[in-house]
Design a protein around this motif. Structure first.
Motif, mmCIF file in Angstrom:
data_model
loop_
_atom_site.group_PDB
_atom_site.id
_atom_site.type_symbol
_atom_site.label_atom_id
_atom_site.label_comp_id
_atom_site.label_asym_id
_atom_site.label_seq_id
_atom_site.Cartn_x
_atom_site.Cartn_y
_atom_site.Cartn_z
ATOM 1 N N VAL A 99 11.132 30.799 16.114
ATOM 2 C CA VAL A 99 10.075 29.823 16.368
ATOM 3 C C VAL A 99 9.521 29.368 15.027
ATOM 4 C CG1 VAL A 99 7.823 29.385 17.417
ATOM 5 C CG2 VAL A 99 9.439 30.882 18.575
ATOM 6 N N SER A 100 9.218 28.085 14.924
ATOM 7 C CA SER A 100 8.505 27.572 13.755
ATOM 8 C C SER A 100 7.467 26.561 14.207
ATOM 9 C CB SER A 100 9.463 26.913 12.763
ATOM 10 O OG SER A 100 8.728 26.297 11.710
ATOM 11 N N PRO A 101 6.182 26.793 13.861
ATOM 12 C CA PRO A 101 5.190 25.743 14.080
ATOM 13 C C PRO A 101 5.432 24.617 13.081
ATOM 14 C CG PRO A 101 4.218 27.556 12.869
ATOM 15 C CD PRO A 101 5.612 27.993 13.228
ATOM 16 N N GLU A 102 4.925 23.430 13.393
ATOM 17 C CA GLU A 102 5.135 22.293 12.500
ATOM 18 C C GLU A 102 3.924 21.371 12.549
ATOM 19 O OE1 GLU A 102 8.348 18.647 11.718
ATOM 20 O OE2 GLU A 102 8.493 19.898 13.522
ATOM 21 N N ILE A 103 3.470 20.977 11.367
ATOM 22 C CA ILE A 103 2.446 19.939 11.226
ATOM 23 C C ILE A 103 3.056 18.821 10.396
ATOM 24 C CG2 ILE A 103 0.185 19.339 10.284
ATOM 25 C CD1 ILE A 103 -0.652 22.241 10.674
ATOM 26 N N GLN A 104 2.885 17.604 10.850
ATOM 27 C CA GLN A 104 3.385 16.468 10.081
ATOM 28 C C GLN A 104 2.312 15.391 9.973
ATOM 29 O OE1 GLN A 104 6.556 15.382 13.028
ATOM 30 N NE2 GLN A 104 5.718 13.302 12.775
ATOM 31 N N ARG A 105 2.301 14.699 8.853
ATOM 32 C CA ARG A 105 1.378 13.588 8.686
ATOM 33 C C ARG A 105 1.866 12.676 7.568
ATOM 34 N NH1 ARG A 105 -4.299 15.036 5.864
ATOM 35 N NH2 ARG A 105 -4.162 12.775 5.494
ATOM 36 N N GLY A 106 1.556 11.428 7.686
ATOM 37 C CA GLY A 106 1.893 10.477 6.646
ATOM 38 C C GLY A 106 0.813 10.455 5.582
ATOM 39 N N THR A 119 6.197 10.976 4.755
ATOM 40 C CA THR A 119 5.827 11.888 5.846
ATOM 41 C C THR A 119 6.041 13.314 5.352
ATOM 42 O OG1 THR A 119 6.517 10.290 7.518
ATOM 43 C CG2 THR A 119 6.250 12.566 8.222
ATOM 44 N N VAL A 120 4.967 14.096 5.339
ATOM 45 C CA VAL A 120 5.020 15.481 4.878
ATOM 46 C C VAL A 120 5.050 16.395 6.091
ATOM 47 C CG1 VAL A 120 3.911 17.258 3.468
ATOM 48 C CG2 VAL A 120 3.728 14.851 2.813
ATOM 49 N N HIS A 121 5.923 17.408 6.049
ATOM 50 C CA HIS A 121 6.043 18.369 7.143
ATOM 51 C C HIS A 121 5.716 19.766 6.621
ATOM 52 C CE1 HIS A 121 8.289 15.846 10.207
ATOM 53 N NE2 HIS A 121 8.282 15.082 9.135
ATOM 54 N N GLY A 122 4.750 20.404 7.273
ATOM 55 C CA GLY A 122 4.458 21.802 6.986
ATOM 56 C C GLY A 122 5.210 22.677 7.969
ATOM 57 N N VAL A 123 6.130 23.504 7.461
ATOM 58 C CA VAL A 123 7.019 24.282 8.337
ATOM 59 C C VAL A 123 7.207 25.681 7.781
ATOM 60 C CG1 VAL A 123 8.267 22.218 9.086
ATOM 61 C CG2 VAL A 123 9.086 23.498 7.103
ATOM 62 N N GLU A 124 7.691 26.562 8.642
ATOM 63 C CA GLU A 124 8.064 27.915 8.221
ATOM 64 C C GLU A 124 9.570 27.985 7.979
ATOM 65 O OE1 GLU A 124 4.444 30.441 10.309
ATOM 66 O OE2 GLU A 124 6.433 30.482 11.242
ATOM 67 N N GLN A 192 22.077 10.830 9.417
ATOM 68 C CA GLN A 192 21.485 11.018 10.740
ATOM 69 C C GLN A 192 21.473 9.719 11.527
ATOM 70 O OE1 GLN A 192 17.879 13.237 8.840
ATOM 71 N NE2 GLN A 192 17.767 13.608 11.036
ATOM 72 N N ASP A 193 21.693 9.809 12.825
ATOM 73 C CA ASP A 193 21.402 8.683 13.704
ATOM 74 C C ASP A 193 20.463 9.134 14.819
ATOM 75 O OD1 ASP A 193 22.929 10.110 15.500
ATOM 76 O OD2 ASP A 193 24.087 8.385 16.183
ATOM 77 N N SER A 194 19.876 10.324 14.623
ATOM 78 C CA SER A 194 18.959 10.854 15.633
ATOM 79 C C SER A 194 17.875 11.671 14.931
ATOM 80 C CB SER A 194 19.718 11.732 16.632
ATOM 81 O OG SER A 194 18.826 12.282 17.587
ATOM 82 N N SER A 195 16.634 11.463 15.325
ATOM 83 C CA SER A 195 15.526 12.250 14.782
ATOM 84 C C SER A 195 14.322 12.051 15.689
ATOM 85 C CB SER A 195 15.182 11.811 13.354
ATOM 86 O OG SER A 195 14.603 10.511 13.361
ATOM 87 N N TYR A 196 13.312 12.901 15.537
ATOM 88 C CA TYR A 196 12.102 12.717 16.314
ATOM 89 C C TYR A 196 10.935 12.277 15.423
ATOM 90 C CZ TYR A 196 11.033 17.445 14.606
ATOM 91 O OH TYR A 196 10.828 18.538 13.803
ATOM 92 N N SER A 197 11.162 12.170 14.117
ATOM 93 C CA SER A 197 10.065 11.773 13.223
ATOM 94 C C SER A 197 10.587 11.087 11.967
ATOM 95 C CB SER A 197 9.238 13.000 12.832
ATOM 96 O OG SER A 197 10.077 13.989 12.230
#
Length: 431
Positions: A99-106, A119-124, A192-197
């Motif tokens: 499991v990894s929590p994720e925070i993202q913001r521009g 876009t910055v992503h905070g991840v484990e 990539q041709d697929s992403s959620y962010s």
């Protein structure tokens, strides 16, 4: 055997047009098998590569709104995920591996050479494995960075070009929303041709603990996640075959065990009905991977069947031409038998003629098919889900085995027909 071979070749040369037309059917059948098998393999590998660029088998979980009343609470409540929810899923989930929590913001990012919106992503660290965030320079984020709240970052390939040009970014500093971070790695270029962010090439990844501290979500309560990523255990992935076999609608409508378990854990924590499938959104890439894999496999099988049917039709053409040849050469067969030729000799002669005709045609078809595959790979601009015309050993052996089978089957009947002609009847036959 040598004399039979020479005589078979001479007879084929004596009927050039008939031999060429017969050979064309076999050639076309082999070309069909080679080209269509290579096409199917190219789509299979291209699809696998695209799915891998997006990530390994995982589920992406977002909070949503409830549609059922539960525990005295009204429907329509917003379900917001927190890091404690992610920890609960990891601790309580029997089917959960990572499991990894994720925070993202521009926000804005600035280097010594340029600045950009990012876009910055905070991840484990497990996130980097699940999403195949692999570096070609420097290192990955690790648990030491997380535990020490180290202000370090891994930068995407395109973002690196924008901020640093052709310079090596490792060791350089950037200001993300005014906070200094040290670049410790650059992501390899991802197609990539697929992403959620958005594409990973344009992102920056930082430790989750640092993201929580310096770059929390401005549009949600403190501690809120953007989403979390969950990877199931291997036996859950292995059981997807039964899940897909039992499906009755769209893949998105399948309520499979991992999603039910996640929803059950969150329902207890957030006080919503565990049967409320709209309370959280789950995008399961494991099901998508299996579904696309089955679709590509079915397409490849269809291509192979079409090629084999085409080759079989060519074999019928060989058999038909050889039967005509037996009728045309009936008197010749009678003369040879009268001069002492045995039934086995006659049978071998006509068998070898059909056999060699088929093999020579198949060999030429192999050359043409391989040439077409190489030409497509060299000249065409390949789409992202297509890896090119790929000839594999199993497919090549299948084509060769099918050719041998067709050669034997299409040559045996005419050879037996020729061998069984009585000498007296054959000698009376008028040309």
């Amino acid at each position: 055997m040598r004399e039979s071979f020479i005589q078979a070749i001479d007879n084929l040369r004596a009927n050039k047009l008939r031999s060429f037309l017969t050979m064309f059917g076999i050639m076309w059948g082999i070309v069909s098998i080679v080209v269509l098998s290579a096409l199917g393999e190219g789509f299979r590998r291209g699809n696998d590569a695209v799915l891998r660029e997006f990530g390994r088998n995982m589920s992406i979980v977002w909070g949503s709104r409830t549609t059922m009343q539960a525990g005295g609470e009204r429907a329509g409540r917003l379900v917001t995920l927190t890091v404690d929810d992610a920890r609960a899923i990891k601790a309580q989930g029997r089917l959960v591996n990572m499991v990894s929590p994720e925070i993202q913001r521009g926000t804005k990012v600035k280097s010594a050479y340029n600045e950009a919106a990012v876009t910055v992503h905070g991840v484990e660290p497990p996130y980097m494995f699940m999403r195949t965030i692999e570096v070609d320079r420097g290192r990955q984020l690790n648990w030491s960075d997380e535990e020490n709240s180290s202000q370090v970052a891994v930068i995407g390939w395109e973002m690196c070009k924008q901020l640093f040009g052709e310079r090596d970014p490792v060791g350089e500093q950037v200001l993300i929303n005014g906070t200094p971070f040290t670049i410790v790695g650059r992501i390899r270029r991802k197609d990539q041709d697929s992403s959620y962010s958005g594409p990973d090439n344009n992102k920056i990844f930082v430790p989750f603990a640092v993201m929580q501290k310096f770059l929390p979500r401005p549009d949600a309560p403190a501690g809120s996640l953007s989403q979390m990523l969950v990877m199931p255990r291997q036996h859950v992935i292995d059981g997807l075959t039964e899940v897909l076999d039992a499906r009755t609608g769209r893949v998105e409508d399948i309520d499979w065990p991992l999603e039910r378990e996640i929803r059950g854990i969150l329902a207890r924590r957030k006080a919503f009905n565990p049967d409320d499938r709209d309370a959280i959104n789950v995008w399961d890439t494991s099901l998508q991977t299996m579904f696309f894999g089955r679709m590509i496999s079915a397409m490849s099988s269809f291509f192979r069947v079409v090629g084999l049917v085409t080759l079989a039709l060519g074999g019928i053409g060989v058999m038909n031409i050889m039967l005509i040849a037996v009728k045309d050469r009936t008197r010749e067969i009678g003369v040879r038998k009268a001069l002492g030729a045995t039934t086995a000799t006659i049978q071998r002669q006509f068998f070898l003629e059909g056999f060699f005709l088929t093999l020579i045609s198949g060999g030429l078809g192999m050359i043409v098919g391989v040439g077409l595959c190489l030409a497509v790979n060299a000249l065409a601009t390949l789409p992202i889900r297509f890896a090119g015309m790929i000839i594999t050993w199993p497919n090549a052996l299948m084509a060769f085995g099918a050719l041998l089978l067709i050669a034997v089957v299409s040559s045996t009947l005419p050879a037996r027909r020729a061998a069984q002609l009585p000498p007296t009847e054959a000698l009376r036959y008028e040309m």
